[in-house]
Design a protein around this motif. Structure first.
Motif, PDB file in Angstrom:
ATOM      1  N   THR A   1       0.829  -1.206   0.000  1.00  0.00           N
ATOM      2  CA  THR A   1       0.000   0.000   0.000  1.00  0.00           C
ATOM      3  C   THR A   1       0.857   1.247   0.000  1.00  0.00           C
ATOM      4  N   MET A   2       1.869   1.264   0.856  1.00  0.00           N
ATOM      5  CA  MET A   2       2.744   2.428   0.972  1.00  0.00           C
ATOM      6  C   MET A   2       3.476   2.710  -0.331  1.00  0.00           C
ATOM      7  N   THR A   3       3.987   1.674  -0.976  1.00  0.00           N
ATOM      8  CA  THR A   3       4.747   1.856  -2.213  1.00  0.00           C
ATOM      9  C   THR A   3       3.886   2.477  -3.307  1.00  0.00           C
ATOM     10  N   VAL A   4       2.661   1.994  -3.440  1.00  0.00           N
ATOM     11  CA  VAL A   4       1.781   2.508  -4.499  1.00  0.00           C
ATOM     12  C   VAL A   4       1.459   3.980  -4.279  1.00  0.00           C
ATOM     13  N   ILE A   5       1.079   4.356  -3.074  1.00  0.00           N
ATOM     14  CA  ILE A   5       0.692   5.757  -2.871  1.00  0.00           C
ATOM     15  C   ILE A   5       1.909   6.684  -2.937  1.00  0.00           C
TER      16      ILE A   5
ATOM     17  N   VAL B   1       4.533   6.198  -5.020  1.00  0.00           N
ATOM     18  CA  VAL B   1       4.805   6.352  -6.455  1.00  0.00           C
ATOM     19  C   VAL B   1       3.766   7.255  -7.108  1.00  0.00           C
ATOM     20  N   PHE B   2       2.492   7.063  -6.789  1.00  0.00           N
ATOM     21  CA  PHE B   2       1.438   7.902  -7.350  1.00  0.00           C
ATOM     22  C   PHE B   2       1.635   9.376  -6.984  1.00  0.00           C
ATOM     23  N   SER B   3       2.104   9.621  -5.759  1.00  0.00           N
ATOM     24  CA  SER B   3       2.161  10.985  -5.242  1.00  0.00           C
ATOM     25  C   SER B   3       3.422  11.734  -5.634  1.00  0.00           C
ATOM     26  N   MET B   4       4.571  11.039  -5.717  1.00  0.00           N
ATOM     27  CA  MET B   4       5.828  11.770  -5.869  1.00  0.00           C
ATOM     28  C   MET B   4       6.689  11.372  -7.060  1.00  0.00           C
TER      29      MET B   4
ATOM     30  N   ALA C   1      -5.371  19.891 -12.734  1.00  0.00           N
ATOM     31  CA  ALA C   1      -6.431  19.900 -11.716  1.00  0.00           C
ATOM     32  C   ALA C   1      -7.185  18.569 -11.694  1.00  0.00           C
ATOM     33  N   GLN C   2      -7.512  18.048 -12.902  1.00  0.00           N
ATOM     34  CA  GLN C   2      -8.238  16.790 -12.962  1.00  0.00           C
ATOM     35  C   GLN C   2      -7.397  15.633 -12.421  1.00  0.00           C
ATOM     36  N   GLN C   3      -6.128  15.623 -12.772  1.00  0.00           N
ATOM     37  CA  GLN C   3      -5.242  14.571 -12.285  1.00  0.00           C
ATOM     38  C   GLN C   3      -5.067  14.661 -10.771  1.00  0.00           C
ATOM     39  N   LEU C   4      -4.965  15.876 -10.267  1.00  0.00           N
ATOM     40  CA  LEU C   4      -4.783  16.071  -8.832  1.00  0.00           C
ATOM     41  C   LEU C   4      -5.994  15.579  -8.056  1.00  0.00           C
ATOM     42  N   VAL C   5      -7.188  15.831  -8.580  1.00  0.00           N
ATOM     43  CA  VAL C   5      -8.410  15.345  -7.927  1.00  0.00           C
ATOM     44  C   VAL C   5      -8.407  13.826  -7.880  1.00  0.00           C
ATOM     45  N   PHE C   6      -8.047  13.198  -9.020  1.00  0.00           N
ATOM     46  CA  PHE C   6      -8.023  11.734  -9.064  1.00  0.00           C
ATOM     47  C   PHE C   6      -7.017  11.166  -8.076  1.00  0.00           C
ATOM     48  N   ILE C   7      -5.797  11.715  -8.042  1.00  0.00           N
ATOM     49  CA  ILE C   7      -4.759  11.217  -7.139  1.00  0.00           C
ATOM     50  C   ILE C   7      -5.171  11.423  -5.688  1.00  0.00           C
TER      51      ILE C   7
ATOM     52  N   GLY D   1       2.607   2.450   9.029  1.00  0.00           N
ATOM     53  CA  GLY D   1       1.276   3.048   9.110  1.00  0.00           C
ATOM     54  C   GLY D   1       1.328   4.563   9.056  1.00  0.00           C
ATOM     55  N   SER D   2       2.368   5.142   9.651  1.00  0.00           N
ATOM     56  CA  SER D   2       2.525   6.597   9.622  1.00  0.00           C
ATOM     57  C   SER D   2       2.824   7.089   8.218  1.00  0.00           C
ATOM     58  N   ALA D   3       3.639   6.334   7.472  1.00  0.00           N
ATOM     59  CA  ALA D   3       3.933   6.718   6.090  1.00  0.00           C
ATOM     60  C   ALA D   3       2.662   6.712   5.247  1.00  0.00           C
ATOM     61  N   ILE D   4       1.835   5.682   5.436  1.00  0.00           N
ATOM     62  CA  ILE D   4       0.582   5.594   4.684  1.00  0.00           C
ATOM     63  C   ILE D   4      -0.361   6.732   5.073  1.00  0.00           C
ATOM     64  N   ALA D   5      -0.469   6.989   6.376  1.00  0.00           N
ATOM     65  CA  ALA D   5      -1.349   8.068   6.844  1.00  0.00           C
ATOM     66  C   ALA D   5      -0.834   9.428   6.400  1.00  0.00           C
ATOM     67  N   SER D   6       0.488   9.601   6.452  1.00  0.00           N
ATOM     68  CA  SER D   6       1.082  10.888   6.094  1.00  0.00           C
ATOM     69  C   SER D   6       0.711  11.282   4.668  1.00  0.00           C
ATOM     70  N   ILE D   7       0.823  10.338   3.730  1.00  0.00           N
ATOM     71  CA  ILE D   7       0.511  10.653   2.335  1.00  0.00           C
ATOM     72  C   ILE D   7      -0.997  10.590   2.088  1.00  0.00           C
ATOM     73  N   GLY D   8      -1.638   9.550   2.619  1.00  0.00           N
ATOM     74  CA  GLY D   8      -3.058   9.346   2.357  1.00  0.00           C
ATOM     75  C   GLY D   8      -3.943  10.452   2.868  1.00  0.00           C
ATOM     76  N   LEU D   9      -3.494  11.191   3.887  1.00  0.00           N
ATOM     77  CA  LEU D   9      -4.283  12.308   4.409  1.00  0.00           C
ATOM     78  C   LEU D   9      -3.758  13.664   3.948  1.00  0.00           C
TER      79      LEU D   9
END
Length: 362
Positions: free
Chosen positions: A138-142, A144-147, A164-170, A288-296
């Motif tokens: 989970t962490m690896t995917v988010i 790569v998607f984010s950065m 803007a559209q890509q940012l909303v999707f991500i 879990g912190s890495a996932i929360a940090s990016i996911g939120l």
């Protein structure tokens, strides 16, 4: 209220920190106010770690570490947003710099030192491979998607910037992955994140379970401590920015300091858990912190960037991309068997030292 789980200092420090913040608000030019804010910040971090551990012992894994991860991520988001609002275009890369710094600190400093501290005392430590694999995926995917992905999209005229559209999707997809992982961790397969059985020679150190009243006191004290951390850090940040500017440090180093400040509670909790032979708790907290940090963080700053029409810079440069990919590869290799020792800890710390060096000496 005051007992073995909540000694007097753990309740007094949040109150004193709020008094210092009140003094700063009323008299910002008070002599040594920055020193007092710094002391209050460090003391509040120590207190937050203590109360988070009390909560963790009461509610059990993985809920205890999730409480701290979410609390610290909220602080990170608040700091990033407040500095973006006050800094304008000069800090459009701050979310990226802070998230990247948080990921590098988590994957290399926190995990590395946890393995080093735990391995030094217990030689070999075990963890649940199923939970670690799910979290790493989970962490690896988010990440790569984010950065990394922003550097390869073509809809935006600026490299590293989503349209803007890509940012909303991500933003939607990262938030959805965070929610899915949280449900998987706490409801669907909670057993994957519980401490593994340990042998008689290296038993897990278990503390007495706090009462419900103690839990509520610690929860309030944790929230107050975290508020004190974010407000103290915000008060110190202008002086920190000026200091970095005079030292000629790159702009990206501000993200390192923000990430280091907000991750101090997790750092302390992870070290103490590893030392007590609770490596599973350390890994739950770190990954879990890495996932929360990016996911939120990504959804919040994405909404802010779209509303205010800011070009949010998320893509990493080539050097940072190499270090990030190396970190992801090494942590996957470290956690591939369900057991770990001291050596991988040294490897992660070497990567972190390299990251710090080339951040300040680009």
């Amino acid at each position: 209220m005051i007992n073995q789980h909540n000694p007097a200092w753990s309740l007094a420090i949040p109150i004193l920190s709020l008094i210092i913040l009140g003094l700063y608000k009323l008299m910002p030019n008070f002599p040594l106010i920055l020193l007092l804010l710094s002391i209050g910040l460090i003391a509040s971090v120590v207190t937050a770690v203590h109360h988070a551990e009390v909560i963790a012992h009461k509610v059990g894994e993985p809920f205890g570490t999730l409480v701290l991860a979410l609390s610290v991520t909220i602080i990170e988001v608040a700091l990033i947003v407040s500095m973006m609002l006050s800094g304008g275009d000069d800090v459009m890369g701050l979310p990226r710099d802070t998230i990247f710094a948080a990921v590098m600190i988590i994957l290399n400093a926190i995990i590395g030192l946890s393995l080093l501290v735990g391995g030094r005392k217990h030689f070999v430590q075990g963890f649940n491979l199923e939970g670690a694999t799910a979290a790493l995926g989970t962490m690896t995917v988010i990440i790569v998607f984010s950065m990394i992905l922003p550097n390869f999209v073509s809809s935006s005229n600026v490299v590293g910037v989503y349209s803007a559209q890509q940012l909303v999707f991500i933003a939607i997809i990262t938030l959805a992955m965070f929610v899915a992982f949280t449900l998987f961790q706490t409801i669907g397969h909670r057993e994957y994140f519980l401490p593994v059985e340990v042998d008689e020679l290296h038993p897990e150190e278990v503390a007495d379970v706090p009462s419900t009243k103690t839990l509520m006191v610690s929860l309030v004290a944790l929230l107050v401590s975290l508020v004190a951390v974010v407000l103290s850090a915000k008060g110190i940040s202008p002086s920190l920015e000026a200091l970095l500017g005079r030292a000629g440090a790159p702009v990206a180093t501000l993200g390192i300091f923000i990430a280091a400040i907000v991750l101090l509670p997790e750092f302390g909790a992870a070290m103490r858990a590893a030392k007590a032979n609770r490596l599973q708790s350390s890994l739950n907290l770190a990954i879990g912190s890495a996932i929360a940090s990016i996911g939120l963080t990504i959804p919040v700053v994405a909404v802010l960037a779209i509303i205010l029409d800011w070009p949010l810079e998320l893509g990493l440069d080539a050097k940072s991309t190499v270090l990030l990919i190396l970190s992801l590869f090494i942590v996957a290799n470290t956690l591939r068997t369900g057991n770990t020792t001291m050596l991988p800890g040294f490897v992660h710390l070497a990567i972190f030292a390299t990251y710090l060096f080339f951040s300040f000496v680009p």
